[in-house]
Design an enzyme around this catalytic site. Structure first.
Site, PDB file in Angstrom:
ATOM      1  N   CYS A 312       3.403  -0.997   5.065  1.00 46.32           N
ATOM      2  CA  CYS A 312       2.105  -0.977   4.388  1.00 46.32           C
ATOM      3  C   CYS A 312       1.620  -2.374   4.020  1.00 46.32           C
ATOM      4  CB  CYS A 312       2.166  -0.078   3.159  1.00 46.32           C
ATOM      5  SG  CYS A 312       3.344  -0.582   1.891  1.00 46.32           S
ATOM      6  N   HIS A 339       2.925   0.097  -3.022  1.00 44.17           N
ATOM      7  CA  HIS A 339       2.037   0.389  -1.903  1.00 44.17           C
ATOM      8  C   HIS A 339       0.897  -0.613  -1.945  1.00 44.17           C
ATOM      9  CE1 HIS A 339       0.500   2.519   1.455  1.00 44.17           C
ATOM     10  NE2 HIS A 339      -0.546   3.013   0.846  1.00 44.17           N
ATOM     11  N   ASP A 356      -7.337   3.259   3.200  1.00 42.16           N
ATOM     12  CA  ASP A 356      -5.907   3.085   3.429  1.00 42.16           C
ATOM     13  C   ASP A 356      -5.664   3.036   4.935  1.00 42.16           C
ATOM     14  OD1 ASP A 356      -3.114   3.375   3.781  1.00 42.16           O
ATOM     15  OD2 ASP A 356      -2.953   4.292   1.802  1.00 42.16           O
TER      16      ASP A 356
END
Length: 825
Positions: A312, A339, A356
């Protein structure tokens, strides 16, 4: 009042991995509470020693669950005070109930022998509920407002208590917290480098994404979008493309043989790795040849443009560079619970939007709290013009989040964020500062307003658990949805207009083509051949730049012009004779009309070729349904029992796997070559997708295996007789195919229904199989049609219902309003 604490006491909401001590046991702490002696039942100015807890209770109150440790030596009043610090319900207003047996816990009860699960309610609230029930709540707006005010006041009180506790448990001072944030300020400044931005732009298929953006807007009826709308649509296509082109790494494949590897810990970085911020290097040993493969965690997005892989951190880092390289105001978002993602300012929405790249999800900020089940604490945004604490955007459980924000105090967070923002804006003009300050103020109001909203939309939207990373890793992080939900779906679909007039034009043009072939006695096999030649020409046209679509064709094609004239007009294409007698096919109208219709024509011609190959001859008797698909109904309003939202991609599994670049490109090129799907094609699973004439989309009802429905309402109250319909199976998962269904019609807008057709035990033997059905009931003109799907093929193995498309055909000629195809509105 002051209470001296010698031992630890757990008063945090339940954390992800069990209880967490709020106070270090080695410290002696002093808490000051603005309470009267009466509130604590005579405990004022009394020293309370809390020994190690003898029992832990799970206490539920107002939708929150808290783990609270109780020591019998402290007494029941101290336990009630602990609950007060969490819930702001004073001890004398608390009613504690055992959840197992419903018994009320009193001062003289043996708390240690009671149930481990307790429920806390306010006596005042309970009395209010009883009074409200007695007099009836119907239409009592004043009561509703009073209750709302009471809840708001209680929330403020609880927030004050949580903020007070922060001063006790904070472990970092201002300088320490600031140093946590500063590296990310330096990182986002790399996105402003023209060299990096130019390198990023060169890797993006801009023409392709612009075309997809225009088509997505056209499907919503916006054929002439504003710049803000077009920028917004392009950003979403950039997100979808990035999801497809970047690779997630669980464990990298062996550099030597490409087989699986196993982690062997960390290694020392090489100079070539530290040059691009790769100060952390993971080492992996091959299961087959024992070769060591290095996986440096690069921080420089310029290097990530080359490697195009990571987790990520790398995904968000590289994607945010892409956003900045195309001029979007962008933020890198850091979640302290591990994250990272992106935010961009959408001028179409007039606010910051969550994106995202790992999940290809946009504008769903509650994804992490509601979908993944994350226990958030700090969510910080970094951009070239400052730092913002945006935690409130990502939660609707602010009091729980606030109790976990124990790294430092809120004033320290605010001071650190303000200091770094001022540094970033040091050289900004006064006008720019004024604009940014107004936007900051608006955002602060928006975040506070969101906390108080009820979020009715989220009650019907199912947010998925985490999809990126292998399942074992996601489970270890407790980031999977509790019900194993893996999709973004809704049980409350809005009514949408079908933008599908072009689909009807295509079907009518093909019907005209076949009629001309019969009139001129063209053999069946010859019609199949020329249709295939024409289709290949259109594939070349599809692969050319959409704004100036032009392809050189064999002059022989001109001989087919009388047959394909109407189909070319449906595509907004035309033949041109260029220099030296060169024949070209080029645009005859707005590029978006061609982009919208081309994939429909390609699918329709493929279906036609398959149908022609199944019949012995083409003659007048053949010119009937289902070979001739004229009088297709279009431009209606559609609503369904449920749907998937735009999320995910046709072959998303290709990206989640650890494929080497060569394998990925090979699969991509093969799929593109055989026209399985256009490059980087995203599946739209909404209800209107059932009527868009495309194989690349479908309607999927997440909970439709035991029953689901889709309703089609004719435009402007028109009515017609339904003569026939087609249902096409979707691209995968045959167990989701509809098996039993009822088709109904209404003559009064949906108040009363009449059965038009009923089918049972239907089987689709192939993917994308189109099956035709003539309606059993004749002579009833309706203005609304409804398909009630009763069961799918394998109800035991799936909860879902899906289909590729539905086409509705009326009897006789359409009314002028329904048959006018010359102009796409």
């Amino acid at each position: 009042m002051r209470i001296f604490l010698d031992r630890s006491i757990n008063i945090l909401p339940r954390p992800q991995n069990g209880g967490v001590s709020l106070f270090p046991s080695s410290k002696r702490l002093v808490l000051s509470f603005p309470l009267s002696p009466a509130t604590l039942g005579g405990c004022s100015k009394k020293r309370i020693h809390l020994n190690m807890a003898a029992r832990r209770f799970s206490v539920t109150c107002n939708g929150f669950t808290f783990d609270v440790d109780y020591d019998a030596g402290d007494g029941f009043q101290v336990f009630k005070f602990q609950l007060f610090s969490l819930t702001s319900i004073p001890p004398d207003q608390q009613k504690i109930i055992g959840e197992d047996d419903g018994s009320v816990i009193s001062d003289d009860s043996d708390l240690l022998s009671s149930s481990g699960k307790l429920k806390l309610v306010s006596i005042d609230d309970e009395k209010h509920d009883e009074e409200s029930s007695a007099r009836g709540e119907s239409g009592d707006d004043t009561s509703s407002f009073l209750k709302s005010d009471e809840e708001f006041a209680r929330m403020l009180q609880a927030e004050e208590e949580a903020l007070m506790l922060q001063h006790v448990v904070a472990t970092e001072q201002s300088e320490q917290f600031e140093e946590r944030l500063r590296p990310y300020v330096d990182k986002v400044l790399l996105y402003e480098d023209p060299v990096r931005q130019e390198a990023a732009q060169k890797t993006v298929p801009v023409d392709e994404l612009e075309e997809k953006a225009l088509v997505s807007l056209a499907k919503e009826g916006r054929f002439k979008p504003t710049k803000a709308e077009l920028d917004h649509a392009f950003l979403l296509q950039l997100l979808f493309w990035f999801k497809q082109s970047f690779r997630w790494v669980n464990a990298p494949p062996c550099d030597l043989c490409g087989n699986t590897t196993v982690n062997q810990g960390m290694g020392a970085p090489l100079p070539s790795e530290t040059k691009y911020g790769g100060t952390r290097v993971e080492l992996y040993r091959c299961d087959s040849c024992s070769t060591t493969t290095r996986f440096p965690r690069y921080n420089d997005p310029l290097k990530l443009l080359e490697t195009r892989r990571g987790r990520c951190g790398e995904w968000a880092n590289c994607f945010t560079l892409y956003c900045r390289s195309f001029g979007y105001e962008s933020r890198l978002i850091l979640d302290f619970t591990d994250h990272v993602w992106t935010e961009c300012y959408s001028r179409a929405l007039g606010r910051w939007m969550h994106l995202d790249p790992c999940e290809a999800v946009y504008d769903k900020p509650l994804l992490y709290e509601k979908g993944w089940g994350k226990k958030l604490n700090y969510v910080i945004a970094f951009s070239n013009d400052g730092v913002r604490d945006v935690t409130k955007r990502y939660t609707r459980k602010w009091l729980e989040v606030l109790s976990r924000r124990n790294i430092t105090t809120e004033p320290v967070v605010s001071a650190a964020v303000t200091k770094l923002t001022n540094e970033c804006r040091r050289n900004f003009t006064s006008l720019a500062l004024s604009v940014l300050q107004d936007r900051d103020n608006n955002e602060s109001e928006e975040l506070d307003r969101d906390l108080l909203s009820q979020d009715e939309d989220y009650s019907s939207v199912s947010l998925p658990g985490r999809q990126s990373g292998d399942k074992e890793w996601r489970l270890s992080r407790s980031e999977t949805a509790p019900d194993s939900n893996d999709s973004l779906s809704t049980s409350s679909c809005p009514t949408r207009t079908c933008i599908d007039k072009h689909v009807t034009r295509v079907h009518n043009a093909i019907a005209r083509l076949l009629s001309q072939c019969v009139e001129n006695s063209v053999p069946r096999y010859r019609v199949s051949e020329i249709s295939n030649i024409f289709r290949k020409m259109l594939v070349d046209a599809r692969n050319s730049p959409h704004k100036a679509r032009r392809v050189v064709v064999n002059p022989f094609i001109m001989l087919l012009f009388p047959y394909f004239d109407e189909l070319l007009r449906a595509l907004s294409l035309k033949f041109e004779i260029g220099g030296y007698g060169r024949v070209e096919v080029c645009l005859a109208g707005e590029p978006v009309f061609t982009s919208l219709s081309l994939p429909v024509v390609l699918d329709a011609l493929e279906d036609l070729i398959n149908s022609l190959n199944k019949i012995d001859s083409l003659d007048g008797d053949s010119l009937s349904f289902p070979l001739i698909k004229s009088n297709r109904i279009h431009s209606g309003m559609v609503v369904a029992s449920g749907e998937e939202l735009p999320f995910g991609i046709v072959s998303s599994d290709l990206c989640s796997a650890d494929l080497c670049v060569e394998t990925f490109l090979y699969i991509y090129l093969i799929c593109k070559w055989i026209c399985l799907f256009p490059p980087f094609c995203w599946v739209y699973l909404q209800a209107t997708s059932a009527f868009d004439g495309l194989r690349a989309s479908k309607w999927e009802e997440p909970n439709g295996s035991k029953g689901g429905w889709i309703l089609y309402r004719l435009k402007d109250g028109m009515a017609c007789e339904l003569a026939a319909y087609e249902i096409t199976s979707a691209n995968d998962a045959p167990e989701r195919d509809p098996m039993d269904w009822v088709v109904e019609g209404s003559i009064d807008g949906g108040s009363n229904w009449h059965i038009l057709d009923k089918r049972a035990s239907q089987v689709f033997e192939d993917r994308f199989q189109c099956r035709s059905f003539e309606v059993q009931r004749k002579g009833l003109s309706c203005n609304v049609f409804r398909f009630r799907f009763l069961a799918v093929k394998d109800i035991q193995s799936t909860s879902r219902l899906q289909l590729c498309s539905i086409n509705l055909y009326t009897r006789g000629q359409l009314s002028p309003e329904l048959s006018d195809f010359e102009v796409i509105d």
